[in-house]
Every structure is written in structure tokens, then in C-alpha cells.
Design an enzyme around this catalytic site. Structure first.
Site, PDB file in Angstrom:
ATOM      1  N   SER A 125       0.822  -1.198   0.000  1.00 45.41           N
ATOM      2  CA  SER A 125       0.000   0.000   0.000  1.00 45.41           C
ATOM      3  C   SER A 125       0.869   1.266   0.000  1.00 45.41           C
ATOM      4  CB  SER A 125      -0.960  -0.047   1.198  1.00 45.41           C
ATOM      5  OG  SER A 125      -1.972   0.920   1.093  1.00 45.41           O
ATOM      6  N   ASP A 162      -5.536  -4.147  -2.279  1.00 42.64           N
ATOM      7  CA  ASP A 162      -4.534  -3.797  -1.279  1.00 42.64           C
ATOM      8  C   ASP A 162      -3.875  -5.035  -0.661  1.00 42.64           C
ATOM      9  OD1 ASP A 162      -3.127  -2.783   0.904  1.00 42.64           O
ATOM     10  OD2 ASP A 162      -4.726  -1.419   1.511  1.00 42.64           O
TER      11      ASP A 162
END
Length: 338
Positions: free
Chosen positions: A42, A205
Site C-alpha cells: 500500500s 490492497d
């Protein structure tokens, strides 16, 4: 002038908290550390890609301080029509925001260092673990993403050929970062060709499965580390995990946090992992506070610097090796290092 020291780096995800990573990295750089390989999830993937490209910490600070995080919220016109539009966008596209601005910003910042595809981040390292000398793993940077189609964590660019049938050298680095940053429901998932089952694979993610992949460069050959792999975690050491549940979105976020936190805490229960991890207190903000003020950004940056300075006050590589051997006597096939 600080003596040059080698290290690898693993960066935790945390949305807008990523500027704290830059603060910690700036101290490591000032102390003479240079990074061979960098892994991130991320926000850690954003910073990690830039570090792997050779962006100096001073420039990283300028980039992050000058960034208007609100522009990362780029829903189409339909998604801007308050709650009904947001819900419709999530139902139709599986995410509220397109993520186009995020990808283009990352691409532009990498271009400053003449980095575009993973071919520009090739790493020839004859002394690395045999698994990392595989041609499809010989890169300076690795981004973590969650493959919803197969239900597993994928490491990009490692998985591009075997999982998606793509040549990793030709894949844009910004695409891997965009996949790693696709916060569920917030960003539209990234998609790749599905080599295993046909059709398209959906990627979100990496923090959904591991927000702190501290073992990314752990050796599998039983050899001693040549240098340390530092982890930078965006929470204070021993900070309690508290997930506030107020509705459907926060409930989903809490479930993701619980899944991720359990896996990562298994690593942090090991004394050798604790010894090599820099814990940065970022409790003053949430990952999705895209209206971050300049003052708060500065506080995050300084928090990262302070954490790294405290860490280096007691860091000793030889002492760490002793701790690692004592903590994992039966793990000769999983020693940590590049």
C-alpha cells in the site's frame, strides 16, 4: 561523512501515514545506509518504489509534503453524487475511486529517476539467496497485492509471469504500486489477465493479507545474513489494536484489520523481528485522512525521524545476529537476510 552500510527495507502500509516512512528513511540515509532491495504494501509500496528507484530522502520529503492527498480521491461524476452515487460506483465498479491520479503521480515521480518498467529496477546479486537469483525475482522492488481470484498474497513483479502470463520486465512499476494501494471499496481493484483460469484476476490492497511482510527477503538456504533487513511499522510498539465499528464500511475495515493484524502479529511475536523493526507512532491520523494538513504531515514526518533515531541508538548488527540465532534455533531453512 557517515560510513556506507548495506541494508534491505520492508515498509508497512498505512495510507496517508506513509510520510512517516519517509521520516524514518531520511535518518537511515543520513547514517549511511543504502538499500539493495525494498518491499512494501500500500503506502509502503509507494515509498518503497521511489526508494528502490534511487530517490534521495530529501526529494522524497519534498514529494510527500507537496502532495495534495485529496486528489487521490478521484471518483467519476456518478461517484461524486453523495451516498447514492458512491454506493452505485462500488456496486458497478467494485470501488469508489478510480485510482488514476494515484497511478499517474507515482509514474511521474518514478520518471524523475528514469524508472518506468521493472526492467529499470533489475538487480544482479550473485550472493543473494538462490530463490532471489531467479530471473523473475532479480529486482530491487517488490509490491504486495492480494489476489482475490486465487485468495492469496502475490508479490509483484515475482508473480507476473507464473500467475498472469506477463513478462515482468515489461510491466510498469506504477501498475504494481496501484494494485498494492487498491484499498477495498475505496479504490477500484486492479485487474490482470488470469493465466490459470482465463478471464481476469482481481487485485486489491496487499494489506488485506499482510500489511507488514517483514519476511519478504528472508533467506531459505541457511546462510548467515550479509546485512540486515529493517522493517518500518506505522504503529507504536505494543500499541493496542482498536477498531471502531460504526457502520458497514467501518465494519469491513475492522474485519480487514483483524485478518491482517493476526498474520503480522505472528511475525512480531519473534524477538529477532522485534529487534530489526522501527516502530513509528502514527496514532494521530487514520490511513484514509486524505484532507491531511501540512502541520499534521510534518508531525508524521518528525515522528518517523524520532523513531528511527531511537532505534539506531541501540542497533547493533552483531548483537542482532546473536538474538536471531537464540530466538530461532530450529529455523535453519528460514534465516533472515538478503
Amino acid at each position: 561523512m557517515a560510513k556506507v552500510a548495506d541494508a534491505d527495507l520492508v515498509l508497512e502500509g498505512g495510507g496517508v501515514k506513509g510520510i512517516a516512512l519517509v521520516g524514518a528513511i531520511s535518518v537511515l540515509e543520513e547514517r549511511g545506509y543504502r538499500f539493495h532491495k525494498v518491499a512494501g504494501t500500500s503506502a509502503g509500496a509507494i515509498v518503497g518504489a521511489l526508494v528502490a528507484a534511487g530517490t534521495p530522502a530529501t526529494r522524497l520529503q519534498e514529494m510527500m509534503h507537496g502532495l495534495d492527498y485529496r486528489r487521490f480521491q478521484d471518483p467519476p461524476l456518478l461517484g461524486r453524487l453523495l451516498l447514492p452515487g458512491m454506493v452505485a460506483q462500488v456496486v458497478l465498479r467494485k470501488g469508489w475511486c478510480r485510482g488514476d491520479h494515484l497511478r499517474s503521480w507515482v509514474s511521474d515521480m518514478l520518471a524523475e529517476r528514469d524508472v518506468h518498467t521493472f526492467a529499470d529496477l533489475r538487480l544482479a546479486d550473485a550472493g543473494a539467496d538462490a530463490a532471489l537469483r531467479d530471473p523473475d525475482r532479480g529486482f530491487r522492488f517488490v509490491a504486495m497485492a492480494s489476489d482475490l481470484t486465487q485468495g492469496e498474497l502475490v508479490r509483484l513483479p515475482y508473480a507476473y509471469r507464473t500467475r498472469f502470463g506477463m513478462d515482468p520486465d515489461g510491466m510498469p512499476v506504477a501498475d504494481a504500486v496501484r494494485a498494492s494501494m487498491a484499498i477495498p471499496y475505496f479504490f477500484v481493484p486492479a485487474r490482470c489477465a488470469d493465466k490459470l483460469n482465463g478471464g481476469r484476476a482481481w487485485l486489491v490492497d496487499g494489506g488485506m493479507l499482510s500489511n507488514f511482510p517483514v519476511d519478504a527477503f528472508d533467506r531459505t538456504d541457511g546462510q548467515q545474513p550479509r546485512w540486515p533487513t529493517f522493517g518500518i511499522k506505522l504503529s507504536a510498539r505494543n500499541a493496542p489494536a482498536v477498531n471502531e465499528v460504526r457502520g458497514v464500511v467501518s465494519l469491513s475495515r475492522a474485519m480487514l484489520s483483524t485478518m491482517t493484524g493476526f498474520y503480522d502479529r505472528m511475525h512480531l511475536n519473534r524477538p529477532d523481528v522485534l529487534r530489526r523493526t522501527i516502530f513509528v507512532d502514527t496514532s494521530m491520523v487514520r490511513s484514509t485522512d486524505f484532507d491531511l494538513t501540512a502541520a499534521t504531515a510534518a508531525r508524521l514526518y518528525e515522528s518517523g525521524r524520532s523513531a528511527a533515531e531511537r532505534f539506531l541508538e541501540t542497533w547493533d548488527f552483531e548483537e542482532y545476529l546473536t538474538t536471531r540465532r537464540a530466538a530461532t534455533p530450529a529455523r535453519a531453512d528460514r534465516t533472515e537476510a538478503p
